[in-house]
Design a protein around this motif. Structure first.
Motif, PDB file in Angstrom:
ATOM      1  N   SER A   2       0.859  -1.190   0.000  1.00 56.70           N
ATOM      2  CA  SER A   2       0.000   0.000   0.000  1.00 56.70           C
ATOM      3  C   SER A   2       0.892   1.235   0.000  1.00 56.70           C
ATOM      4  O   SER A   2       2.119   1.124   0.065  1.00 56.70           O
ATOM      5  N   ILE A   3       0.280   2.392  -0.046  1.00 56.75           N
ATOM      6  CA  ILE A   3       1.074   3.613  -0.021  1.00 56.75           C
ATOM      7  C   ILE A   3       1.817   3.779   1.304  1.00 56.75           C
ATOM      8  O   ILE A   3       2.779   4.532   1.377  1.00 56.75           O
ATOM      9  N   LEU A 108       1.935   4.242  -7.669  1.00 56.10           N
ATOM     10  CA  LEU A 108       0.641   4.781  -8.099  1.00 56.10           C
ATOM     11  C   LEU A 108       0.355   4.449  -9.561  1.00 56.10           C
ATOM     12  O   LEU A 108      -0.767   4.066  -9.905  1.00 56.10           O
ATOM     13  N   GLU A 111      -0.351   0.719  -9.993  1.00 56.05           N
ATOM     14  CA  GLU A 111      -1.689   0.379  -9.492  1.00 56.05           C
ATOM     15  C   GLU A 111      -2.806   0.818 -10.439  1.00 56.05           C
ATOM     16  O   GLU A 111      -3.920   0.317 -10.339  1.00 56.05           O
ATOM     17  N   PHE A 127      -4.535  11.123  -7.913  1.00 48.56           N
ATOM     18  CA  PHE A 127      -4.792   9.763  -7.453  1.00 48.56           C
ATOM     19  C   PHE A 127      -5.587   9.834  -6.150  1.00 48.56           C
ATOM     20  O   PHE A 127      -5.160  10.494  -5.195  1.00 48.56           O
ATOM     21  N   VAL A 129      -6.927   7.807  -2.926  1.00 56.02           N
ATOM     22  CA  VAL A 129      -6.524   6.647  -2.138  1.00 56.02           C
ATOM     23  C   VAL A 129      -7.488   6.505  -0.967  1.00 56.02           C
ATOM     24  O   VAL A 129      -7.820   7.498  -0.302  1.00 56.02           O
ATOM     25  N   ASN A 130      -7.935   5.263  -0.700  1.00 55.69           N
ATOM     26  CA  ASN A 130      -8.890   5.058   0.391  1.00 55.69           C
ATOM     27  C   ASN A 130      -8.191   5.005   1.754  1.00 55.69           C
ATOM     28  O   ASN A 130      -6.970   5.099   1.848  1.00 55.69           O
ATOM     29  N   GLY A 133      -5.161   2.751   2.284  1.00 54.82           N
ATOM     30  CA  GLY A 133      -3.937   2.955   1.524  1.00 54.82           C
ATOM     31  C   GLY A 133      -3.966   2.379   0.124  1.00 54.82           C
ATOM     32  O   GLY A 133      -2.927   2.261  -0.514  1.00 54.82           O
ATOM     33  N   GLN A 134      -5.149   2.016  -0.367  1.00 55.39           N
ATOM     34  CA  GLN A 134      -5.287   1.444  -1.703  1.00 55.39           C
ATOM     35  C   GLN A 134      -5.755   2.519  -2.686  1.00 55.39           C
ATOM     36  O   GLN A 134      -6.655   3.305  -2.379  1.00 55.39           O
ATOM     37  N   VAL A 135      -5.151   2.521  -3.870  1.00 57.01           N
ATOM     38  CA  VAL A 135      -5.533   3.478  -4.910  1.00 57.01           C
ATOM     39  C   VAL A 135      -6.895   3.067  -5.453  1.00 57.01           C
ATOM     40  O   VAL A 135      -7.084   1.927  -5.879  1.00 57.01           O
ATOM     41  N   ARG A 138      -7.836   7.130 -10.560  1.00 60.66           N
ATOM     42  CA  ARG A 138      -6.855   8.048 -11.139  1.00 60.66           C
ATOM     43  C   ARG A 138      -7.605   9.014 -12.038  1.00 60.66           C
ATOM     44  O   ARG A 138      -8.495   8.611 -12.799  1.00 60.66           O
TER      45      ARG A 138
END
Length: 157
Positions: A2-3, A108, A111, A127, A129-130, A133-135, A138
């Protein structure tokens, strides 16, 4: 992955882990103060002001990869603050494409492959992101940030 696995550096030189924002929806944007899309800073700031109490964090990442940014991190951030009223965190000037790209932007774009192409085509690619931490989405450089409100509202609930 994740980010939260990535480290980034604020314009003042302070490096931190994006894990700092765990549990927060994020809007990550590659920016440039001399770009024709620079007026989007105002809409990005409006989103930040409207939704920060619900956890949204906007993160600006200047890039001179398209030759539309100043050469100094502090000057780029100061221009954002003085010209556009930006109060959200701004980071050091980094590449967003290629071998020297900031690892966060490699992640990013990986993903979101197939969405607007794999590489970043221009400044103000956005971008969303939730909280995990998931994209999730975009957006193209030309997309007005305010058009993102429906997706942001889903994430801040």
């Amino acid at each position: 992955m994740s980010i939260y696995n990535y480290q980034v550096t604020l314009e003042n030189g302070e490096t931190y882990s994006l894990e700092k924002y765990k549990g927060h929806p994020l809007l990550i944007v590659n920016t440039a103060t001399k770009c024709g899309f620079a007026p989007q800073f105002k809409q990005l700031e409006e989103l930040y002001e409207d939704y920060q109490d619900q956890g949204l964090v906007v993160l600006g990442f200047p890039s001179n990869q398209f030759h539309q940014e100043v050469d100094d991190d502090a000057q780029a951030a100061a221009t954002c603050r003085m010209t556009y009223g930006v109060s959200f965190p701004m980071h050091t000037i980094q590449n967003v494409n290629g071998e020297d790209a900031l690892p966060l932007f490699k992640y990013l774009t990986d993903e979101t492959q197939g969405v607007l192409g794999s590489s970043i085509k221009w400044n103000f690619t956005k971008f969303l992101v939730n909280r995990d931490g998931q994209v999730v989405k975009r957006y193209a450089p030309k997309t007005n940030p305010l058009k993102m409100k429906p997706e942001i509202e889903k994430l801040v609930k």
